[in-house]
Design a protein around this motif. Structure first.
Motif, PDB file in Angstrom:
ATOM      1  N   THR A  38       0.839  -1.216   0.085  1.00 46.68           N
ATOM      2  CA  THR A  38      -0.070  -0.040   0.066  1.00 46.68           C
ATOM      3  C   THR A  38       0.974   1.147  -0.142  1.00 46.68           C
ATOM      4  O   THR A  38       1.829   1.458   0.710  1.00 46.68           O
ATOM      5  CB  THR A  38      -0.995  -0.031   1.165  1.00 46.68           C
ATOM      6  N   ASP A  39       0.469   2.244  -0.733  1.00 46.17           N
ATOM      7  CA  ASP A  39       1.224   3.658  -0.814  1.00 46.17           C
ATOM      8  C   ASP A  39       0.884   4.328   0.407  1.00 46.17           C
ATOM      9  O   ASP A  39       0.019   4.304   0.994  1.00 46.17           O
ATOM     10  CB  ASP A  39       0.870   4.310  -2.066  1.00 46.17           C
ATOM     11  N   LYS A  40       1.734   5.279   0.516  1.00 47.94           N
ATOM     12  CA  LYS A  40       1.652   6.227   1.833  1.00 47.94           C
ATOM     13  C   LYS A  40       0.441   6.948   1.775  1.00 47.94           C
ATOM     14  O   LYS A  40      -0.034   7.249   3.041  1.00 47.94           O
ATOM     15  CB  LYS A  40       2.954   7.337   1.695  1.00 47.94           C
ATOM     16  N   GLU A  41      -0.082   7.753   0.920  1.00 49.30           N
ATOM     17  CA  GLU A  41      -1.221   8.093   0.786  1.00 49.30           C
ATOM     18  C   GLU A  41      -2.513   7.340   1.275  1.00 49.30           C
ATOM     19  O   GLU A  41      -3.232   7.788   2.185  1.00 49.30           O
ATOM     20  CB  GLU A  41      -1.680   8.638  -0.566  1.00 49.30           C
ATOM     21  N   THR A  42      -2.595   6.243   0.687  1.00 45.02           N
ATOM     22  CA  THR A  42      -3.557   5.346   1.195  1.00 45.02           C
ATOM     23  C   THR A  42      -3.598   4.920   2.715  1.00 45.02           C
ATOM     24  O   THR A  42      -4.447   4.768   3.180  1.00 45.02           O
ATOM     25  CB  THR A  42      -3.760   4.139   0.308  1.00 45.02           C
ATOM     26  N   CYS A  43      -2.267   4.789   2.855  1.00 45.59           N
ATOM     27  CA  CYS A  43      -2.131   4.158   4.580  1.00 45.59           C
ATOM     28  C   CYS A  43      -2.286   5.553   5.238  1.00 45.59           C
ATOM     29  O   CYS A  43      -3.106   5.372   6.344  1.00 45.59           O
ATOM     30  CB  CYS A  43      -0.450   3.838   4.597  1.00 45.59           C
ATOM     31  N   GLU A  44      -2.129   6.772   5.042  1.00 50.95           N
ATOM     32  CA  GLU A  44      -2.598   7.750   5.948  1.00 50.95           C
ATOM     33  C   GLU A  44      -3.882   7.966   5.961  1.00 50.95           C
ATOM     34  O   GLU A  44      -4.583   8.352   6.784  1.00 50.95           O
ATOM     35  CB  GLU A  44      -1.844   9.207   5.359  1.00 50.95           C
ATOM     36  N   CYS A  45      -4.785   7.836   4.612  1.00 49.62           N
ATOM     37  CA  CYS A  45      -5.976   7.958   4.585  1.00 49.62           C
ATOM     38  C   CYS A  45      -6.723   6.893   5.674  1.00 49.62           C
ATOM     39  O   CYS A  45      -7.661   7.166   6.484  1.00 49.62           O
ATOM     40  CB  CYS A  45      -6.640   7.532   3.459  1.00 49.62           C
ATOM     41  N   MET A  46      -6.114   5.636   5.624  1.00 46.75           N
ATOM     42  CA  MET A  46      -6.517   4.551   6.473  1.00 46.75           C
ATOM     43  C   MET A  46      -6.425   4.954   7.963  1.00 46.75           C
ATOM     44  O   MET A  46      -7.279   4.695   8.780  1.00 46.75           O
ATOM     45  CB  MET A  46      -6.109   3.231   6.275  1.00 46.75           C
ATOM     46  N   ALA A  47      -5.295   5.280   8.359  1.00 46.66           N
ATOM     47  CA  ALA A  47      -4.986   5.759   9.743  1.00 46.66           C
ATOM     48  C   ALA A  47      -5.800   6.795  10.298  1.00 46.66           C
ATOM     49  O   ALA A  47      -6.292   6.809  11.444  1.00 46.66           O
ATOM     50  CB  ALA A  47      -3.425   5.915   9.661  1.00 46.66           C
ATOM     51  N   ASP A  48      -6.101   7.802   9.167  1.00 45.62           N
ATOM     52  CA  ASP A  48      -7.094   8.780   9.583  1.00 45.62           C
ATOM     53  C   ASP A  48      -8.295   8.325   9.856  1.00 45.62           C
ATOM     54  O   ASP A  48      -9.187   8.802  10.491  1.00 45.62           O
ATOM     55  CB  ASP A  48      -6.827   9.931   8.661  1.00 45.62           C
ATOM     56  N   SER A  49      -8.873   7.592   8.861  1.00 44.04           N
ATOM     57  CA  SER A  49     -10.192   6.902   9.181  1.00 44.04           C
ATOM     58  C   SER A  49     -10.260   6.140  10.321  1.00 44.04           C
ATOM     59  O   SER A  49     -11.360   6.070  11.078  1.00 44.04           O
ATOM     60  CB  SER A  49     -10.480   5.898   7.805  1.00 44.04           C
ATOM     61  N   ALA A  50      -9.321   5.279  10.854  1.00 45.22           N
ATOM     62  CA  ALA A  50      -9.415   4.570  11.962  1.00 45.22           C
ATOM     63  C   ALA A  50      -9.489   5.637  13.168  1.00 45.22           C
ATOM     64  O   ALA A  50     -10.449   5.415  13.965  1.00 45.22           O
ATOM     65  CB  ALA A  50      -8.052   3.719  11.904  1.00 45.22           C
TER      66      ALA A  50
END
Length: 102
Positions: A38-50
């Motif tokens: 997974t790329d950084k942008e997606t990982c950041e999005c998922m962390a923010d969503s969590a």
């Protein structure tokens, strides 16, 4: 249902080496990136969503598991109450759709 919960945990790469220290968000992003799929942008999005969609308690458990690695992740998933499992699955599905995770 249990296999879906474990598959959902993989969204953050919780089976990876662990996200190390730092803030909860940093640990989640790092664990996600350590997974390598997974790329950084997606990982950041998922962390923010969590952070936005999980209860404080469940978010803390997820971040702790991300910091500690595979054994902690497996223990966390096994110890979740049915309500927490439902909340986690709902979050995982929403995050995957919103953030474009595969």
């Amino acid at each position: 249902m249990r296999s879906f919960v474990f598959a959902s945990a993989a969204l953050f790469g919780l089976a990876a080496c662990g996200g190390g220290g730092g803030s909860n968000r940093e640990a989640l992003v790092s664990a996600c990136l350590d997974d390598g799929s997974t790329d950084k942008e997606t990982c950041e999005c998922m962390a923010d969503s969590a952070e936005k969609n999980l209860s404080d308690d469940l978010y803390g458990k997820l971040a702790k598991a991300a910091k500690e690695g595979e054994e902690s992740a497996n223990a966390m998933m096994e110890d979740l109450s049915p309500e927490e499992q439902g909340q986690f699955m709902s979050f995982a599905m929403q995050a995957a759709m919103t953030c474009g995770a595969t």
